[in-house]
Design a protein around this motif. Structure first.
Motif, PDB file in Angstrom:
ATOM      1  N   UNK A  63     -29.380  42.881 -26.863  1.00  0.00           N
ATOM      2  CA  UNK A  63     -30.637  42.089 -26.475  1.00  0.00           C
ATOM      3  C   UNK A  63     -30.627  40.684 -26.359  1.00  0.00           C
ATOM      4  N   UNK A  64     -30.076  40.163 -25.418  1.00  0.00           N
ATOM      5  CA  UNK A  64     -29.711  38.530 -25.534  1.00  0.00           C
ATOM      6  C   UNK A  64     -30.692  37.391 -24.993  1.00  0.00           C
ATOM      7  N   UNK A  65     -31.599  38.129 -24.596  1.00  0.00           N
ATOM      8  CA  UNK A  65     -32.811  37.017 -24.004  1.00  0.00           C
ATOM      9  C   UNK A  65     -33.200  36.333 -25.046  1.00  0.00           C
ATOM     10  N   UNK A  66     -33.585  35.034 -24.826  1.00  0.00           N
ATOM     11  CA  UNK A  66     -34.041  33.940 -25.363  1.00  0.00           C
ATOM     12  C   UNK A  66     -35.305  33.542 -24.866  1.00  0.00           C
ATOM     13  N   UNK A  91     -29.411  37.719 -28.918  1.00  0.00           N
ATOM     14  CA  UNK A  91     -29.138  36.191 -28.567  1.00  0.00           C
ATOM     15  C   UNK A  91     -29.687  35.284 -29.534  1.00  0.00           C
ATOM     16  N   UNK A  92     -30.664  35.613 -30.390  1.00  0.00           N
ATOM     17  CA  UNK A  92     -31.206  34.904 -31.470  1.00  0.00           C
ATOM     18  C   UNK A  92     -30.892  35.427 -32.804  1.00  0.00           C
ATOM     19  N   UNK A 106     -26.104  44.024 -40.899  1.00  0.00           N
ATOM     20  CA  UNK A 106     -26.248  42.465 -40.530  1.00  0.00           C
ATOM     21  C   UNK A 106     -26.007  42.325 -39.044  1.00  0.00           C
ATOM     22  N   UNK A 107     -26.894  41.928 -38.449  1.00  0.00           N
ATOM     23  CA  UNK A 107     -26.831  41.660 -36.739  1.00  0.00           C
ATOM     24  C   UNK A 107     -26.507  40.301 -36.684  1.00  0.00           C
ATOM     25  N   UNK A 108     -25.095  40.288 -35.876  1.00  0.00           N
ATOM     26  CA  UNK A 108     -24.619  39.096 -35.546  1.00  0.00           C
ATOM     27  C   UNK A 108     -25.190  38.354 -34.241  1.00  0.00           C
ATOM     28  N   UNK A 109     -25.466  37.109 -34.194  1.00  0.00           N
ATOM     29  CA  UNK A 109     -26.162  36.222 -33.259  1.00  0.00           C
ATOM     30  C   UNK A 109     -24.852  36.088 -32.246  1.00  0.00           C
ATOM     31  N   UNK A 110     -24.816  36.666 -31.129  1.00  0.00           N
ATOM     32  CA  UNK A 110     -23.808  36.347 -29.840  1.00  0.00           C
ATOM     33  C   UNK A 110     -24.122  35.052 -29.551  1.00  0.00           C
ATOM     34  N   UNK A 156     -21.568  43.697 -38.463  1.00  0.00           N
ATOM     35  CA  UNK A 156     -21.453  42.517 -37.710  1.00  0.00           C
ATOM     36  C   UNK A 156     -20.391  42.867 -36.572  1.00  0.00           C
ATOM     37  N   UNK A 157     -20.764  42.337 -35.457  1.00  0.00           N
ATOM     38  CA  UNK A 157     -20.027  42.197 -34.433  1.00  0.00           C
ATOM     39  C   UNK A 157     -19.175  40.780 -33.958  1.00  0.00           C
ATOM     40  N   UNK A 158     -19.522  39.851 -35.118  1.00  0.00           N
ATOM     41  CA  UNK A 158     -18.906  38.538 -34.920  1.00  0.00           C
ATOM     42  C   UNK A 158     -18.515  38.090 -36.261  1.00  0.00           C
ATOM     43  N   UNK A 159     -17.537  37.246 -36.789  1.00  0.00           N
ATOM     44  CA  UNK A 159     -17.158  36.898 -37.971  1.00  0.00           C
ATOM     45  C   UNK A 159     -18.705  36.047 -38.441  1.00  0.00           C
ATOM     46  N   UNK A 160     -18.532  36.108 -39.636  1.00  0.00           N
ATOM     47  CA  UNK A 160     -19.724  35.046 -40.303  1.00  0.00           C
ATOM     48  C   UNK A 160     -19.790  33.678 -40.095  1.00  0.00           C
ATOM     49  N   UNK A 161     -20.565  33.295 -39.686  1.00  0.00           N
ATOM     50  CA  UNK A 161     -20.692  31.841 -39.330  1.00  0.00           C
ATOM     51  C   UNK A 161     -20.188  30.961 -40.359  1.00  0.00           C
TER      52      UNK A 161
END
Length: 219
Positions: A63-66, A91-92, A106-110, A156-161
């Motif tokens: 769900x990417x919409x902001x 997205x957020x 932990x959900x990654x922000x794309x 996570x789907x992306x590395x930790x920021x």
């Protein structure tokens, strides 16, 4: 119906006008739902998401919409509807989700921050003629490969920021290698460089935000 020409390649006549999203999912069996419409929130329903489990072990729900009021669903809903099996990115930013078994996701922000700095750095260092699809793909693979086992285990789907500099370094190296392989560089006198040479070059060119004091601390 007023669709711009550049979008026509994404349109299929196989989906009749007025076909519900639930029927689309059951008919075409997508493994990934991308929410990009920025319409009223809640477009992804429990029936839609849970239906994917009939043919897909790990549905991808993004769900990417902001802003968040327009999110198609929340991470908590995606996990709840799939018994924790969904692969989720948003997205957020969202808070971590605790599942019924006590595990935490932990959900990654794309966000393009994971690849754009590295792509830009590579283009600057190598004098890349053009950013190609191959370079974008190399950047995406490098970003994914930069993830640790711990990050994957957290869902996570992306590395930790907090590791964004390491990720950007890896992305830049991958893009430069692809540019060399494609003979798309203008800043190098040779087209053969070892991975170590590329890594050291990128490390030297990365900006370090450290500042010398302007006032003598001794007074």
């Amino acid at each position: 119906r007023g669709i711009k020409e550049e979008r026509l390649e994404w349109v299929t006549p196989a989906v009749p006008d007025g076909m519900s999203m639930v029927d689309v999912i059951k008919t075409f069996k997508p493994t990934c739902l991308l929410g990009l419409a920025a319409q009223n929130g809640g477009l992804f329903t429990e029936t839609m998401v849970s239906s994917m489990l009939a043919y897909c072990e790990r549905p991808i729900v993004m769900p990417m919409s902001n802003p968040t009021s327009k999110h198609e669903c929340t991470p908590a809903q995606a996990y709840q509807w799939t018994n924790g099996k969904a692969v989720v990115a948003t997205g957020s930013p969202f808070d971590p989700v605790t599942l019924p078994d006590g595990s935490v996701r932990v959900t990654s922000q794309c966000n393009n921050v994971y690849v754009f700095p590295g792509i830009g750095l590579a283009a600057s260092i190598a004098g890349v003629k053009e950013i190609t699809d191959g370079m974008l793909y190399a950047a995406a693979v490098a970003c994914a490969d930069a993830m640790t086992d711990k990050e994957k285990g957290e869902g996570r789907t992306f590395p930790c920021i907090s590791r964004i500099r390491d990720v950007s370094h890896a992305v830049a190296c991958a893009v430069i290698q692809e540019a060399l392989d494609s003979k798309m560089t203008t800043a190098f006198t040779r087209l053969q460089m070892s991975p170590t040479e590329i890594a050291n070059l990128v490390a030297r060119k990365m900006y370090n935000p450290t500042y010398s004091p302007l006032v003598d601390p001794r007074g």
